[in-house]
Design an enzyme around this catalytic site. Structure first.
Site, short mmCIF file in Angstrom:
data_model
loop_
_atom_site.label_atom_id
_atom_site.label_comp_id
_atom_site.label_asym_id
_atom_site.label_seq_id
_atom_site.Cartn_x
_atom_site.Cartn_y
_atom_site.Cartn_z
N SER A 19 5.31 -4.15 -0.39
CA SER A 19 5.59 -4.44 1.01
C SER A 19 5.01 -5.81 1.34
CB SER A 19 4.93 -3.37 1.89
OG SER A 19 4.88 -3.75 3.25
N TYR A 44 -2.20 2.23 3.94
CA TYR A 44 -0.88 1.77 3.53
C TYR A 44 -0.99 0.46 2.74
CZ TYR A 44 4.05 0.43 3.91
OH TYR A 44 5.35 0.07 3.62
#
Length: 271
Positions: free
Chosen positions: A142, A155
């Site tokens: 990401s 995350y």
């Protein structure tokens, strides 16, 4: 000739978002598909969309954190399709909230799905990708895999780790002479249900966070993301940045190093 025609592609997290968009795009390109997701109804819907295009599709309901299930899974696919050419490790989850307010079980969930689920998938499929003679493993990090913001520590930790795992694995494949390419995809904000399906720490407003994500952050359509990813995979790129925001984040970190964090704090105080 179309690069993906007749290739066998396995996609985890194929029930929605980028996984579904990749499946539909690959179906149009003539690939044969092995689609999996934890949500049986969602992955069945993806399969129907691909079958209407004319693709050969197999679906499985599987949890990528179930190590034994993942280790057993590729043999079934290989037995049905004869080989496995590409694996897209799309399945992932997100958690929002400060660590002080976060249940450790939610941290475990993010790490188990995002990082260990990717490791389980790679470990299970690598022998089959090697046997194909021209295999490709596609992992999903990401923009938060190289740039952090407050409230996404678990995350970011999982996505930083996926990027490191992918780079190391790419080196292993090349050093050992295995015919497997490894591409790590780093999307920015993509219009998917990931935030709506995410977990939230105490004190967070899920509706407000989701609305902000949908209206201000998720700028790239999943279909556009799939197109960018498949072009990068075909070109055997080691890393694929999806969206102008991901490219900007990558440039910012490469230019400023850890000093980018001062900008994040400044922006956080203003908002």
């Amino acid at each position: 000739m179309n690069y993906y025609a007749r290739r066998v592609a396995a996609i985890t997290g194929a029930g929605s978002g980028i996984g579904r968009a990749l499946a539909v795009d690959l179906a149009r390109r003539g690939a044969r598909l092995a689609l999996s997701d934890q949500n049986a109804e969602a992955v069945a819907d993806t399969a129907r969309r691909c079958q209407r295009i004319g693709a050969r599709v197999r679906t499985d309901t599987i949890d990528i954190t179930d190590r034994q299930a993942m280790l057993d899974y590729p043999a079934a696919l290989s037995g049905e399709f004869g080989r496995i050419d590409a694996v897209f490790c799309v399945a992932g989850v997100i958690h929002t909230g400060r660590l002080l307010n976060t249940e450790l079980s939610d941290v475990d969930h993010v790490v188990n799905v995002n990082l260990l689920g990717t490791v389980n998938t790679a470990k299970a499929f690598l022998p089959h990708l090697i046997s194909s003679g021209d295999g490709h493993l596609v992992t999903f990090s990401s923009a938060f895999g190289f740039l952090t913001t407050p409230g996404y520590s678990a995350y970011s930790a999982s996505k930083f780790a996926i990027r490191g795992f992918s780079e190391s694995l790419r080196q292993e494949m090349r050093l050992d002479g295995h015919p497997v390419s490894v591409t790590c995809v780093c999307p920015g904000g993509v219009r998917t249900p990931i935030m709506r399906n995410g977990r939230f720490a105490a004190g967070e407003d899920p509706d407000a966070v989701t609305a902000r994500f949908d209206t201000k952050i998720a700028r790239t359509e999943a279909s556009r993301a799939a197109s960018i990813i498949l072009r990068g995979v075909e070109r055997r790129r080691p890393q694929v940045l999806v969206g102008a925001d991901a490219k900007a984040a990558w440039t910012l970190v490469r230019t400023l190093g850890t000093a980018y964090q001062h900008l994040v704090l400044w922006a956080g105080r203003r908002t």
